[in-house]
Enzyme design. Structure first.
Site, PDB file in Angstrom:
ATOM      1  N   LEU A 121      -5.877  -9.215  17.832  1.00  0.00           N
ATOM      2  CA  LEU A 121      -6.316  -8.900  19.185  1.00  0.00           C
ATOM      3  C   LEU A 121      -7.680  -9.527  19.451  1.00  0.00           C
ATOM      4  CD1 LEU A 121      -5.221  -7.349  21.607  1.00  0.00           C
ATOM      5  CD2 LEU A 121      -6.481  -5.335  20.808  1.00  0.00           C
ATOM      6  N   GLU A 122      -8.512  -9.551  18.407  1.00  0.00           N
ATOM      7  CA  GLU A 122      -9.806 -10.241  18.449  1.00  0.00           C
ATOM      8  C   GLU A 122     -10.050 -10.838  17.073  1.00  0.00           C
ATOM      9  OE1 GLU A 122     -12.627  -6.360  17.626  1.00  0.00           O
ATOM     10  OE2 GLU A 122     -12.130  -6.897  19.687  1.00  0.00           O
TER      11      GLU A 122
ATOM     12  N   HIS B 141       0.807  -1.220   0.000  1.00  0.00           N
ATOM     13  CA  HIS B 141       0.000   0.000   0.000  1.00  0.00           C
ATOM     14  C   HIS B 141       0.842   1.272   0.000  1.00  0.00           C
ATOM     15  CE1 HIS B 141      -3.767  -2.229   1.722  1.00  0.00           C
ATOM     16  NE2 HIS B 141      -3.595  -2.421   0.422  1.00  0.00           N
TER      17      HIS B 141
ATOM     18  N   CYS C  64       5.789  10.421  -8.385  1.00  0.00           N
ATOM     19  CA  CYS C  64       5.511  11.293  -9.523  1.00  0.00           C
ATOM     20  C   CYS C  64       4.313  10.703 -10.262  1.00  0.00           C
ATOM     21  CB  CYS C  64       6.708  11.394 -10.457  1.00  0.00           C
ATOM     22  SG  CYS C  64       6.310  12.260 -12.010  1.00  0.00           S
TER      23      CYS C  64
END
Length: 234
Positions: free
Chosen positions: A203-204, A108, A116
């Site tokens: 985390l979950e 990403h 440019c």
């Protein structure tokens, strides 16, 4: 059986535990108090380049004093010491894995890079990008540089290479990613299709928890070093 080809995808949850760091995405759909449509689309850049550049300039400046956490260092250690192939792909635009010594595919883009839009050339860029002042040096008529972030609606970097790596993976691990953003959210399906073992660390449970062979919940700074030691001791 010990895998010889590991592919690891990381998302915002990997960096969230670095002191001073905030993840981009919140449950209310805002990115650091901004609508995604206002700061992370080509249309937003065309409509209000000053706002978009100010947003990323601010993020870049805040990341200067943030250090990699234990999970970043553990992944770099795995890549360095594993006696097979270990490829790290990140959705994150920070450079914490790089700072930890890892070789990373930034699908990403990166905050510390400028693009440019005319030539497509990417250059290291750690200062502010300023409309009317920050120009490329690659074009006969210099073009206004933009932040080297893959906006929504744009194609992520190195997708052909990533798909080739997934096809060869024997173990696919997704760390700290919500499973909401495609094409990265589809990587577990590709890995499953080619027969890889798949592990989620979050985390979950993420949106795609059921697609993984195994899901581990907890802090990345705890679970990643544990997993790395398991893989290195096999």
């Amino acid at each position: 059986m010990k895998p010889k080809n590991i592919v690891i995808l990381s998302g915002a949850g990997l960096s969230a535990e670095s002191e001073g760091m905030r993840t981009f995405r919140y449950s209310n759909g805002l990115w650091n108090e901004h609508r995604i449509e206002d700061v992370c689309t080509p249309e937003a850049l065309e409509r209000d380049p000053h706002l978009v550049n100010e947003f990323y300039n601010n993020l870049r400046s805040k990341m200067v004093d943030i250090e990699p956490n234990a999970a970043h260092h553990a992944l770099a250690k795995l890549q360095r010491e594993f006696d097979g192939n270990c490829h790290l792909i990140t959705q994150n635009v920070d450079n914490f894995l790089d700072m930890a010594g890892a070789d990373v595919i930034h699908m990403h883009g990166e905050l510390n890079s400028a693009l440019c839009p005319t030539s497509g050339q990417r250059v290291e860029w750690k200062q502010d990008i300023i409309v009317g002042e920050s120009y490329c040096t690659c074009c006969e008529i210099p073009s206004q540089l933009r932040v080297d972030i893959v906006f929504f609606g744009e194609m992520p970097y190195r997708m052909t290479e990533i798909q080739s790596l997934l096809a060869k993976a024997e173990l696919f691990i997704a760390v700290g990613t919500s499973g909401k953003v495609y094409p990265a959210a589809g990587f577990v399906d590709e890995a499953n299709h080619f027969g890889a073992e798949t592990i989620e660390i979050n985390l979950e449970p993420g949106d795609l928890c059921g697609e993984f062979d195994e899901s581990r919940q907890g802090k990345a700074t705890v679970l990643i070093p544990e997993l790395v030691e398991q893989l290195l001791s096999k």
